[in-house]
Design a protein around this motif. Structure first.
Motif, PDB file in Angstrom:
ATOM      1  N   ALA A 193       4.877 -20.161 -62.791  1.00 24.13           N
ATOM      2  CA  ALA A 193       6.115 -20.723 -63.322  1.00 24.13           C
ATOM      3  C   ALA A 193       7.332 -19.971 -62.786  1.00 24.13           C
ATOM      4  CB  ALA A 193       6.094 -20.676 -64.849  1.00 24.13           C
ATOM      5  N   GLU A 194       7.224 -18.642 -62.728  1.00 25.83           N
ATOM      6  CA  GLU A 194       8.347 -17.862 -62.202  1.00 25.83           C
ATOM      7  C   GLU A 194       8.592 -18.164 -60.728  1.00 25.83           C
ATOM      8  OE1 GLU A 194       7.267 -13.877 -63.091  1.00 25.83           O
ATOM      9  OE2 GLU A 194       7.700 -14.041 -65.239  1.00 25.83           O
ATOM     10  N   ARG A 195       7.507 -18.277 -59.949  1.00 25.18           N
ATOM     11  CA  ARG A 195       7.682 -18.595 -58.533  1.00 25.18           C
ATOM     12  C   ARG A 195       8.249 -20.001 -58.339  1.00 25.18           C
ATOM     13  NH1 ARG A 195       2.849 -15.614 -58.265  1.00 25.18           N
ATOM     14  NH2 ARG A 195       1.555 -17.484 -58.346  1.00 25.18           N
ATOM     15  N   ILE A 196       7.741 -20.954 -59.149  1.00 25.58           N
ATOM     16  CA  ILE A 196       8.272 -22.322 -59.055  1.00 25.58           C
ATOM     17  C   ILE A 196       9.743 -22.341 -59.442  1.00 25.58           C
ATOM     18  CG2 ILE A 196       8.128 -24.628 -60.078  1.00 25.58           C
ATOM     19  CD1 ILE A 196       5.116 -24.231 -60.277  1.00 25.58           C
ATOM     20  N   ALA A 197      10.096 -21.555 -60.462  1.00 27.15           N
ATOM     21  CA  ALA A 197      11.497 -21.500 -60.878  1.00 27.15           C
ATOM     22  C   ALA A 197      12.380 -20.956 -59.759  1.00 27.15           C
ATOM     23  CB  ALA A 197      11.633 -20.639 -62.127  1.00 27.15           C
ATOM     24  N   ARG A 198      11.869 -19.917 -59.070  1.00 29.35           N
ATOM     25  CA  ARG A 198      12.653 -19.373 -57.960  1.00 29.35           C
ATOM     26  C   ARG A 198      12.795 -20.391 -56.827  1.00 29.35           C
ATOM     27  NH1 ARG A 198       9.819 -14.562 -59.280  1.00 29.35           N
ATOM     28  NH2 ARG A 198       8.197 -15.071 -57.758  1.00 29.35           N
ATOM     29  N   MET A 199      11.691 -21.098 -56.530  1.00 29.36           N
ATOM     30  CA  MET A 199      11.759 -22.096 -55.465  1.00 29.36           C
ATOM     31  C   MET A 199      12.677 -23.254 -55.839  1.00 29.36           C
ATOM     32  SD  MET A 199       7.901 -22.238 -53.858  1.00 29.36           S
ATOM     33  CE  MET A 199       7.038 -22.435 -55.423  1.00 29.36           C
ATOM     34  N   LEU A 200      12.613 -23.691 -57.120  1.00 28.91           N
ATOM     35  CA  LEU A 200      13.503 -24.761 -57.552  1.00 28.91           C
ATOM     36  C   LEU A 200      14.952 -24.316 -57.514  1.00 28.91           C
ATOM     37  CD1 LEU A 200      11.537 -26.313 -60.557  1.00 28.91           C
ATOM     38  CD2 LEU A 200      11.854 -27.268 -58.281  1.00 28.91           C
ATOM     39  N   THR A 201      15.169 -23.046 -57.896  1.00 30.33           N
ATOM     40  CA  THR A 201      16.536 -22.519 -57.827  1.00 30.33           C
ATOM     41  C   THR A 201      17.039 -22.510 -56.392  1.00 30.33           C
ATOM     42  OG1 THR A 201      16.139 -21.145 -59.776  1.00 30.33           O
ATOM     43  CG2 THR A 201      17.976 -20.525 -58.358  1.00 30.33           C
ATOM     44  N   ALA A 202      16.141 -22.088 -55.466  1.00 29.50           N
ATOM     45  CA  ALA A 202      16.534 -22.085 -54.051  1.00 29.50           C
ATOM     46  C   ALA A 202      16.800 -23.498 -53.561  1.00 29.50           C
ATOM     47  CB  ALA A 202      15.442 -21.425 -53.221  1.00 29.50           C
ATOM     48  N   GLU A 203      15.969 -24.457 -53.989  1.00 27.32           N
ATOM     49  CA  GLU A 203      16.191 -25.830 -53.557  1.00 27.32           C
ATOM     50  C   GLU A 203      17.494 -26.384 -54.127  1.00 27.32           C
ATOM     51  OE1 GLU A 203      12.800 -28.072 -54.658  1.00 27.32           O
ATOM     52  OE2 GLU A 203      11.459 -27.130 -53.202  1.00 27.32           O
TER      53      GLU A 203
END
Length: 427
Positions: A193-203
């Motif tokens: 979830a944390e990694r997905i959150a970081r990737m979504l934030t980057a996107e």
């Protein structure tokens, strides 16, 4: 799952109760019956001894004299020579337990006891056993319900967490359940979830930057195209077309810069992780293959050594080195971890012939292989290592020693000025 767990637990308990309960009933029934028979036998022996002693002493023998010697509820018959039988108590009806003993003077004593007493005692015992079995079933049902809730509820919770991740809600829950296996799954989901959150934030950042950075070039390009459509002057058309081409080139440069920033490993999936956990996982994964080849694979070095990178990519790099040692090396393969300054190092070595000198400098190039193989494994491994900001090197040719270098801390991002350029760090 909850229903299956409860059903299986109760089924096991019922089988155990049926097996041991039936055995206990049989044993207790036999014990009670034998005990009743032994009491009657003992009573007959005692009465015949009393009759013998009175006959020897030539004392009178009557039912009144012997009545106190017979327990209440029992019936006894004393048969003497040349005399009528002496009856003591009331003769029981139905099935009885009987014992007969003969004395030295030729007399006999028969003692009878109603079997109904034994039946009642057996019934009381069966009632106690049934009550205990019922309590055991109730306790097992309560325990099964508790365990079912303890296991099923977390699984339902984890399924909901996974569903939330799939629906685009990457908030970690940081919830634990007291079951190591389930807690491990929860930790993995939280990390994902944390990694997905970081990737979504980057996107989202990329989308926001793109909409902001591309708005001006697109507007300018649209205006130039409108000018071209509204004029018939060739010189004006050429001038506006040249300006439009410049706008397209500017737009292309902006897109390339945005894409380059989105591919920056520092904004990707590189995270601090336990390096020895990845090494241990790889050793365990490759151990069967090495055993099948009659070889050994071992690991050594400090525990809890942390590094920064993508655990999956690091695992692929180590897998490539281990597979390379299995195919081209010999003897025991050793994975050693160590820390050198701000870097964590994993060395992979074996006892084989090593890397030929003519291939040492080109071993990481594509299509370069010492034997019949594709020659891309080490090249891909080096690319994966460099993508995480690390490096893969051949430290020694014979015996071969490959080393993976990873940073132990996150690289510091350079600050940006108002014009969007990087501000150099003052040392």
């Amino acid at each position: 799952m909850r229903r299956r767990l409860i059903t299986s637990t109760l089924a096991v308990v019922l089988v155990v109760i049926a097996v041991f309960g039936l055995s206990l009933v049989i044993v207790e029934t036999r014990t009670i019956t034998n005990s009743a028979q032994e009491r009657v036998d003992s009573e007959a022996v005692r009465l015949v001894s009393i009759v013998d002693s009175r006959l020897i002493a030539e004392e009178q023998i009557t039912s009144e004299i012997l009545r106190d010697q017979v327990e209440e509820g029992r019936y006894a018959v004393v048969r003497l020579r040349h005399r009528a039988p002496i009856e003591i108590g009331d003769k029981p009806r139905g099935d009885v337990i009987k014992a007969t003993e003969r004395g030295e003077a030729g007399e006999s004593v028969t003692v009878e006891e109603p079997r109904s007493e034994v039946t009642r005692e057996v019934g009381r015992t069966l009632m106690i056993i049934g009550l205990v079995a019922l309590l055991a079933i109730i306790a097992a049902a309560l325990l099964a319900i508790r365990q079912g809730n303890r296991l099923a509820a977390p699984l339902t919770d984890l399924a909901e967490t996974a569903e939330r991740l799939g629906s685009g809600d990457p908030r970690p829950r940081h919830k634990r359940y007291g079951v190591p296996e389930l807690d491990r799954i929860a930790e993995v989901l939280d990390g994902s979830a944390e990694r997905i959150a970081r990737m979504l934030t980057a996107e989202r950042r990329l989308a926001a930057d793109a909409s902001h950075q591309l708005r001006t070039p697109l507007t300018a390009l649209s205006m130039r195209l409108e000018e071209i459509t509204l004029t018939g002057d060739i010189d004006t058309v050429q001038e506006e077309a040249n300006i439009a081409i410049n706008q397209v080139e500017r737009l292309t440069a902006v897109v390339e810069r945005l894409l380059t920033n989105s591919r920056d490993p520092r904004n990707g999936s590189a995270v601090p992780f336990e390096l020895d956990e990845v090494v241990k996982q790889q050793v365990e994964e490759w151990l069967p293959a090495y055993r099948g080849a009659g070889r050994a694979i071992v690991r050594s070095g400090p525990r809890h050594l942390r590094a920064v990178g993508t655990p999956g990519a690091v695992a692929q790099v180590l897998a490539a080195l281990i597979e390379n040692s299995l195919m081209h090396g010999g003897g025991t393969v050793a994975l050693r971890t160590r820390a050198v300054g701000n870097q964590a190092v994993v060395e992979v070595t074996d006892e084989g012939p090593g890397v030929p000198p003519d291939l040492g400098a080109r071993i990481f190039e594509r299509t370069i292989s010492g034997r019949n193989s594709t020659g891309i494994g080490l090249a891909v491994a080096r690319d994966l290592a460099e993508a995480d900001g690390g490096r893969l090197e051949l430290l020694q040719g014979k015996p071969p020693v490959f080393a993976l270098f990873l940073s132990r801390t996150r690289p510091r991002k350079p600050s940006t000025g108002e014009d969007g350029g990087e501000t150099p760090t003052v040392r």
